[in-house]
Design a protein around this motif. Structure first.
Motif, PDB file in Angstrom:
ATOM      1  N   TYR A  26     -38.826  32.868  47.546  1.00 43.77           N
ATOM      2  CA  TYR A  26     -37.906  31.779  47.881  1.00 43.77           C
ATOM      3  C   TYR A  26     -36.506  32.256  48.262  1.00 43.77           C
ATOM      4  O   TYR A  26     -35.622  31.441  48.519  1.00 43.77           O
ATOM      5  N   GLY A  27     -36.306  33.550  48.272  1.00 39.66           N
ATOM      6  CA  GLY A  27     -35.111  34.149  48.847  1.00 39.66           C
ATOM      7  C   GLY A  27     -33.796  33.565  48.361  1.00 39.66           C
ATOM      8  O   GLY A  27     -33.519  33.514  47.164  1.00 39.66           O
ATOM      9  N   GLY A  28     -32.994  33.090  49.306  1.00 37.43           N
ATOM     10  CA  GLY A  28     -31.642  32.644  49.002  1.00 37.43           C
ATOM     11  C   GLY A  28     -31.557  31.391  48.157  1.00 37.43           C
ATOM     12  O   GLY A  28     -30.460  31.016  47.728  1.00 37.43           O
ATOM     13  N   LEU A  29     -32.684  30.733  47.927  1.00 37.22           N
ATOM     14  CA  LEU A  29     -32.658  29.527  47.093  1.00 37.22           C
ATOM     15  C   LEU A  29     -32.370  29.857  45.637  1.00 37.22           C
ATOM     16  O   LEU A  29     -31.797  29.047  44.904  1.00 37.22           O
ATOM     17  N   ILE A  30     -32.750  31.051  45.185  1.00 35.67           N
ATOM     18  CA  ILE A  30     -32.643  31.427  43.777  1.00 35.67           C
ATOM     19  C   ILE A  30     -31.332  32.156  43.508  1.00 35.67           C
ATOM     20  O   ILE A  30     -31.032  33.187  44.113  1.00 35.67           O
ATOM     21  N   LEU A  58     -43.919  38.525  32.798  1.00 34.15           N
ATOM     22  CA  LEU A  58     -42.975  37.454  33.107  1.00 34.15           C
ATOM     23  C   LEU A  58     -41.927  37.931  34.113  1.00 34.15           C
ATOM     24  O   LEU A  58     -41.560  37.199  35.044  1.00 34.15           O
ATOM     25  N   GLN A  59     -41.456  39.163  33.954  1.00 31.04           N
ATOM     26  CA  GLN A  59     -40.489  39.703  34.904  1.00 31.04           C
ATOM     27  C   GLN A  59     -41.110  39.828  36.299  1.00 31.04           C
ATOM     28  O   GLN A  59     -40.437  39.580  37.310  1.00 31.04           O
ATOM     29  N   GLU A  60     -42.376  40.174  36.349  1.00 29.92           N
ATOM     30  CA  GLU A  60     -43.068  40.257  37.637  1.00 29.92           C
ATOM     31  C   GLU A  60     -43.113  38.890  38.317  1.00 29.92           C
ATOM     32  O   GLU A  60     -42.929  38.782  39.539  1.00 29.92           O
ATOM     33  N   THR A  61     -43.349  37.840  37.520  1.00 25.92           N
ATOM     34  CA  THR A  61     -43.372  36.488  38.073  1.00 25.92           C
ATOM     35  C   THR A  61     -41.989  36.091  38.578  1.00 25.92           C
ATOM     36  O   THR A  61     -41.858  35.487  39.652  1.00 25.92           O
ATOM     37  N   ILE A  62     -40.958  36.433  37.818  1.00 24.75           N
ATOM     38  CA  ILE A  62     -39.585  36.166  38.261  1.00 24.75           C
ATOM     39  C   ILE A  62     -39.313  36.862  39.592  1.00 24.75           C
ATOM     40  O   ILE A  62     -38.774  36.260  40.529  1.00 24.75           O
ATOM     41  N   ASN A  63     -39.695  38.121  39.684  1.00 20.01           N
ATOM     42  CA  ASN A  63     -39.465  38.890  40.910  1.00 20.01           C
ATOM     43  C   ASN A  63     -40.225  38.288  42.098  1.00 20.01           C
ATOM     44  O   ASN A  63     -39.703  38.226  43.218  1.00 20.01           O
ATOM     45  N   THR A 109     -30.577  22.557  46.660  1.00 16.14           N
ATOM     46  CA  THR A 109     -29.864  23.520  47.500  1.00 16.14           C
ATOM     47  C   THR A 109     -29.901  24.905  46.882  1.00 16.14           C
ATOM     48  O   THR A 109     -29.878  25.909  47.596  1.00 16.14           O
ATOM     49  N   GLU A 110     -29.942  24.963  45.557  1.00 17.38           N
ATOM     50  CA  GLU A 110     -30.085  26.240  44.863  1.00 17.38           C
ATOM     51  C   GLU A 110     -30.759  26.015  43.521  1.00 17.38           C
ATOM     52  O   GLU A 110     -30.692  24.919  42.950  1.00 17.38           O
ATOM     53  N   ILE A 111     -31.413  27.056  43.020  1.00 18.18           N
ATOM     54  CA  ILE A 111     -31.950  27.064  41.664  1.00 18.18           C
ATOM     55  C   ILE A 111     -31.226  28.175  40.904  1.00 18.18           C
ATOM     56  O   ILE A 111     -31.350  29.356  41.258  1.00 18.18           O
ATOM     57  N   VAL A 112     -30.459  27.784  39.907  1.00 16.20           N
ATOM     58  CA  VAL A 112     -29.770  28.754  39.054  1.00 16.20           C
ATOM     59  C   VAL A 112     -30.738  29.151  37.949  1.00 16.20           C
ATOM     60  O   VAL A 112     -31.074  28.340  37.079  1.00 16.20           O
ATOM     61  N   LEU A 113     -31.197  30.382  37.991  1.00 18.33           N
ATOM     62  CA  LEU A 113     -32.195  30.869  37.035  1.00 18.33           C
ATOM     63  C   LEU A 113     -31.552  31.907  36.127  1.00 18.33           C
ATOM     64  O   LEU A 113     -31.199  33.004  36.568  1.00 18.33           O
ATOM     65  N   VAL A 114     -31.385  31.531  34.851  1.00 20.50           N
ATOM     66  CA  VAL A 114     -30.772  32.417  33.875  1.00 20.50           C
ATOM     67  C   VAL A 114     -31.879  33.049  33.033  1.00 20.50           C
ATOM     68  O   VAL A 114     -32.626  32.345  32.359  1.00 20.50           O
TER      69      VAL A 114
END
Length: 288
Positions: free
Chosen positions: A70-74, A59-64, A45-50
Motif C-alpha cells: 500500500y506504499g505511501g498510504l501507510i 507479524l513483522q513480515e505481515t507489516i512489511n 488518506t493515510e493509515i498511521v500504524l504504530v
C-alpha cells in the motif's frame, strides 16, 4: 476543519486512520483489519500504524508486506519499546497529518460504509468533536455475531452514560485531532485510556455523538472477558472514578456505587459469569 466539512464532497475530505499493533497480535487478523479500512466506500488518506515494541517475525513480515503493498498510504511508526496502548495512540495522534482521525483496532473489522457515515455526520454536525457508533461482537467467523454493545446517540445521553460506563465503542470512533490534543491527548491508563480521554474531552467542552448504525465488528473470545476483569483493571477503574468524582462528573454516592459494582465485576466475578453478564446484561439496548 469547519470550512472543509462544509464542502459536502466526501471524497475531498482528508482523514487519517490510527492503528496500533503489538507482539500479541495475530498476523491474519491484523491483515483483515487493515484491508477492511482500505476497502471502504470512502478511503482514508493515510493509515498511521504504530508498532508498540518489537514483534514476532511472522507479524513483522505481515507489516512489511502491507507497507510494500500500500506504499505511501501507510505512515509507519516503529517503537522499539512497548509503552502501552495509551502511549502508542498518543504518538499516533501527534504524527497524524490530518485533523480527522478514525480509530481502528488491529483485530477488528470495519464495515465498508463506516467512514462514509462518519464523514457525513461531521459535515452535518460541524460542532461535534467525536463520532462513534455501535459494534457487533463475533467469535471466529465474522458472521457469527455473539453480542452487540449499544451506546447512546446524543451528547446529553452520552454525558449521562459516561457517569457509569464508557460512552463510546473505542474501535468505532472518529475524532478531531485538535479536540483530543486540547485536553492532553491519550494518557496511558490500563485498559481505560479511552474512557479517561472522553472524560477529559467532556471537561474541555467537546461535543459528542454516536451513530445508530453498526460501524465495526469486534473480535471476542474468552480472553476478551479476562481483560475486562482482574485487580489491575479494577484499580484503573477506581482511579478513573476518583478522577470523575474530583472533577464533579459524578457525585459521592455514584462514586461508591461504581466502586462496588466494579469490584464485583472485576475481582469477584468468575470469567464465565462475566462473559454471560456482558453478552446478556451489559450489552442490552440503551435509549437513544
Amino acid at each position: 476543519m469547519e470550512q472543509l466539512l462544509s464542502d459536502n464532497n466526501l471524497m475531498s475530505l482528508k482523514f487519517s486512520v490510527l492503528m496500533s499493533v503489538y507482539k500479541n497480535d495475530n498476523p491474519e487478523y491484523f491483515k483483515t483489519a487493515i484491508e477492511s479500512v482500505i476497502n471502504q466506500t470512502v478511503k482514508p488518506t493515510e493509515i498511521v500504524l504504530v508498532r508498540d515494541g518489537m514483534v514476532a517475525d511472522n507479524l513483522q513480515e505481515t507489516i512489511n508486506e502491507i507497507i510494500n503493498e500500500y506504499g505511501g498510504l501507510i505512515n509507519y511508526i516503529p517503537l522499539e519499546q512497548n509503552g502501552g496502548l495509551g502511549n502508542a495512540l498518543k504518538i499516533g495522534v501527534e504524527k497524524a497529518k490530518y485533523n480527522l482521525i478514525a480509530r481502528m483496532d488491529s483485530d477488528d473489522y470495519s464495515l465498508p460504509n463506516r467512514f462514509e457515515l462518519q464523514l457525513k455526520a461531521f459535515i452535518e454536525n460541524v460542532n461535534v468533536d467525536v463520532v462513534g457508533g455501535q459494534i457487533e461482537e463475533f467469535d471466529g467467523d465474522i458472521n457469527d455475531v455473539v453480542g452487540r454493545r449499544n451506546v447512546p446517540l446524543t451528547h446529553l445521553e452520552i454525558v449521562k452514560y459516561m457517569k457509569m460506563r464508557s460512552p463510546f465503542n473505542h474501535p468505532t470512533v472518529m475524532f478531531k485531532k485538535s479536540a483530543v490534543e486540547n485536553c492532553g491527548n491519550y494518557i496511558e491508563m490500563h485498559y481505560v485510556e479511552d474512557y479517561y480521554l472522553w472524560c477529559r474531552m467532556f471537561l474541555s467542552g467537546a461535543k459528542f455523538m454516536n451513530l445508530k448504525e453498526t460501524l465495526v465488528k469486534m473480535r471476542v473470545n474468552k480472553e476478551t472477558y479476562m481483560r475486562r476483569g482482574g485487580r489491575n483493571y479494577f484499580k484503573s477503574q477506581k482511579t478513573l472514578d476518583k478522577f470523575k468524582k474530583e472533577h464533579k462528573i459524578i457525585g459521592f454516592f455514584t462514586y461508591i456505587k461504581n466502586i462496588c459494582v466494579r469490584y464485583v465485576q472485576c475481582v469477584l466475578m468468575p470469567n464465565k459469569v462475566r462473559a454471560w453478564a456482558y453478552s446478556k446484561i451489559l450489552n442490552r439496548k440503551v435509549s437513544g
